[in-house]
Write an enzyme that holds these catalytic residues in place. Structure first.
Site, PDB file in Angstrom:
ATOM      1  N   SER A 190       0.867  -1.173   0.000  1.00  0.00           N
ATOM      2  CA  SER A 190       0.000   0.000   0.000  1.00  0.00           C
ATOM      3  C   SER A 190       0.903   1.222   0.000  1.00  0.00           C
ATOM      4  CB  SER A 190      -0.854  -0.015   1.274  1.00  0.00           C
ATOM      5  OG  SER A 190      -1.455   1.252   1.481  1.00  0.00           O
ATOM      6  N   TYR A 203      -1.221  -0.988  10.723  1.00  0.00           N
ATOM      7  CA  TYR A 203      -1.433  -1.264   9.299  1.00  0.00           C
ATOM      8  C   TYR A 203      -0.199  -0.859   8.490  1.00  0.00           C
ATOM      9  CZ  TYR A 203      -3.612  -1.174   4.638  1.00  0.00           C
ATOM     10  OH  TYR A 203      -3.909  -1.384   3.309  1.00  0.00           O
TER      11      TYR A 203
END
Ligand code: NAD
Ligand code: NAG
Length: 315
Positions: A190, A203
């Protein structure tokens, strides 16, 4: 008068200096060559390779980016193996693929965070479908709140699904790829795996880990000169799948959420052209690398100016 020994030392030194100079010159030419090659491939785009007949396993393909990837690979003639922890959504993906007239899709219920489960279901896939040739590690979760509001179970879950699962699927599928010296590993990191973002500490940590895993594994396999296994890491900006619950975007027109179909198309294209890593959209790669050369304060001014982030999902 220099002694014989000193003359000899001087001689070896000159040979060594000449050797290093030659090596550095070769390196400079190699770097120049790589530069030219990359510019040429930017202009003359490499033809995407066919995926017809490949067996593509996509984790978390019951929803979102994974689901769109399943549609795309099926439409290109690949056999698609869908893994998801959600049975209803996984079988639904297969049903929709079949409705589009592509019969080669299979669903297997699997919790990728569970090693035993991954290894068992992988065997099942091998027996019922065959050897997986393209593995897409896509399943992921994204709880979004300040670090101290994450429970310990939640942090563990994020690491288990977003990181550890990659080890278990690699354990299951890399040996066969190595045996045939053929295959492709694609992993979803990401943009949260290339810069830190508030409310996403665990995350971001998990997505940085995926980047490190992929880069190190690529280097390790590359050490074998005959290696033909390919690696592709994907760094998407926010994609409109519902995973980002409360996105904050200052420049709505310049930086809209990415459409999941477009994200999937970029991912398949990168895989089919053997690209090692891409950001979605592409310009983030260059913007980020340029930004990293600046002093920290300048980087922070830019970060604040761009004004992209995520509000806590608890508020
Ligand atoms: N959506 C975004 O903005 C965005 C941005 C960058 C990266 N990503 C990454 O892309 C990937 C896909 O994201 P998405 O937006 O499509 O998510 P999504 O929530 O739409 O879909 C994820 C799927 O994974 C499945 N899943 C969750 N845990 C699982 C488990 N333990 N075992 C098997 N399946 C499991 C879910 O059931 C779901 O079907 C994730 O790794 C995510 O981190 C997403
Ligand atoms: C299953 O799919 C539905 C419809 O696309 C979606 O609303 C739901 O969030 C999905 N469930 C999970 C757990 O991803």
């Amino acid at each position: 008068m220099p002694t014989n020994n000193q003359v000899q030392d001087c001689g070896t030194l000159i040979v060594q200096v000449a050797q290093v100079t030659a090596d550095v010159l070769i390196l400079l030419f190699q770097v120049l060559y790589a530069f030219i090659l990359s510019i040429v491939t930017l202009v003359v785009r490499k033809q995407p390779k066919s995926v017809r007949g490949e067996i593509v396993l996509i984790t978390g393909a019951g929803h979102g980016i994974g689901k769109e990837l399943a549609f795309l690979y099926a439409s290109q003639g690949a056999t698609v193996v869908i893994w998801d922890i959600n049975e209803k959504n996984g079988t639904q993906t297969v049903k929709e693929i079949e409705q589009l007239g592509h019969p080669k899709a299979h669903f297997f219920l699997c919790d990728v965070s569970n090693r035993e489960n991954v290894l068992t279901v992988a065997k099942d896939v091998q027996q019922k479908v065959g050897d997986v040739t393209i593995l897409i590690n896509n399943a992921g979760i994204m709880p979004t709140h300040p670090l101290l509001e994450h429970s310990k179970d939640e942090i563990q879950r994020i690491m288990d699904i977003n990181v550890m699962a990659h080890f278990w699927t690699l354990e299951a599928f890399l040996p066969v790829m190595k045996k045939h010296n053929y295959g492709h590993i694609v992993s979803l990191s990401s943009t949260a795996g290339i810069f830190g973002i508030p409310n996403l500490v665990p995350y971001c940590c998990s997505k940085y880990a995926v980047r490190g895993l992929m880069e190190a594994l690529y280097q390790e396999c590359r050490a074998d000169k005959k290696n033909e296994i390919k690696f592709t890491s994907i760094y998407p900006y926010m994609v409109d799948t519902g995973l980002c619950k409360k996105p904050i975007i200052k420049f709505q027109n310049l930086m809209p959420l990415v459409n999941p179909k477009e994200a999937a198309a970029e991912i398949m294209d990168a895989q089919r052209r053997d690209l090692n890593e891409i950001t979605i959209p592409r310009y983030i790669f260059y913007a980020h690398n340029l930004c990293r050369m600046l002093p920290l304060k300048a980087q922070l001014f830019i970060f604040d100016f761009v004004g992209v982030g995520l509000e806590s999902d608890l508020s």
